[in-house]
Design an enzyme around this catalytic site. Sequence first.
Site, PDB file in Angstrom:
ATOM      1  N   ASP A  78       0.866  -1.171   0.000  1.00 49.88           N
ATOM      2  CA  ASP A  78       0.000   0.000   0.000  1.00 49.88           C
ATOM      3  C   ASP A  78       0.912   1.233   0.000  1.00 49.88           C
ATOM      4  O   ASP A  78       2.106   1.122   0.312  1.00 49.88           O
ATOM      5  CB  ASP A  78      -0.886  -0.050   1.250  1.00 49.88           C
ATOM      6  CG  ASP A  78      -1.668   1.221   1.475  1.00 49.88           C
ATOM      7  OD1 ASP A  78      -2.351   1.671   0.533  1.00 49.88           O
ATOM      8  OD2 ASP A  78      -1.597   1.767   2.587  1.00 49.88           O
TER       9      ASP A  78
ATOM     10  N   ASP B 147      -0.147   5.100   1.041  1.00 47.21           N
ATOM     11  CA  ASP B 147      -0.394   6.043   2.139  1.00 47.21           C
ATOM     12  C   ASP B 147      -0.498   5.280   3.459  1.00 47.21           C
ATOM     13  O   ASP B 147      -1.331   4.382   3.602  1.00 47.21           O
ATOM     14  CB  ASP B 147      -1.694   6.812   1.907  1.00 47.21           C
ATOM     15  CG  ASP B 147      -1.650   7.646   0.631  1.00 47.21           C
ATOM     16  OD1 ASP B 147      -1.840   8.859   0.713  1.00 47.21           O
ATOM     17  OD2 ASP B 147      -1.425   7.071  -0.449  1.00 47.21           O
TER      18      ASP B 147
ATOM     19  N   ASP C  30      -1.770  -0.744   6.091  1.00 45.21           N
ATOM     20  CA  ASP C  30      -1.984  -0.212   7.442  1.00 45.21           C
ATOM     21  C   ASP C  30      -3.452  -0.114   7.836  1.00 45.21           C
ATOM     22  O   ASP C  30      -3.756   0.383   8.917  1.00 45.21           O
ATOM     23  CB  ASP C  30      -1.332   1.170   7.573  1.00 45.21           C
ATOM     24  CG  ASP C  30      -2.023   2.207   6.694  1.00 45.21           C
ATOM     25  OD1 ASP C  30      -2.132   1.983   5.474  1.00 45.21           O
ATOM     26  OD2 ASP C  30      -2.471   3.237   7.227  1.00 45.21           O
TER      27      ASP C  30
END
Length: 217
Positions: free
Chosen positions: A9, A11, A169
């Site tokens: 991922d 961001d 996250d």
Amino acid sequence: MKYKAVVFDMDGTLLDTLADLADAMNRVLAEHGFATHPVDAYRHFVGSGASRLVARALPADRQDEELRAQCLQSFLREYESGWRNKTCLYEGVPELLDALATRKIPVAVLTNKPQAFAELCMQEFLSRWDFTLTLGQMPGVAVKPDPAGPRQVIRHLGVQPEEILYLGDTDVDMFTAVNAGMHPVGVLWGFRAERELLDAGAAVILRHPMELVSLLD
């Protein structure tokens, strides 16, 4: 299991983009006379694409489609003017990417960030590493956790999904990995908490980027 590729991922995993995203959206809210949000609130607004970010940031009683569309365009304009003001690589990420390069492990990025901004961030912050593919949000491709985007990445990498570590996250990232058959790895240096990641299917939790190396050796 011998893992043969790593997909990230963007961001909250590779890059700390939270302040720039929050600043851009808060400028849009202020222009419309709406209350702004503290930067930390955006930890729960981001992760599902720009449209969902805008909807989550707008007041609950101002969710009409026309306003959301107008504010989305305003947000994209504001973010374009300030996407690199405060954004930076997370501590330990350069060392991890160097370690993966030394081991000749292919790496790719799969993000819900609009493709144009994903490419800008790659050029600005990640150009020294050889990513095989960067796939962001674009017309015709459903955002994560839909498996369509991950399947494109998997085909491009040319390995089996269970041979891929997917780092993210948020719960969206863990759902994405599970839906696509990749090995879900949650990271705690990003935007969300450990419990969310575990509840969404994380098989491994990392507290520092270099902990990933132990899964490869």
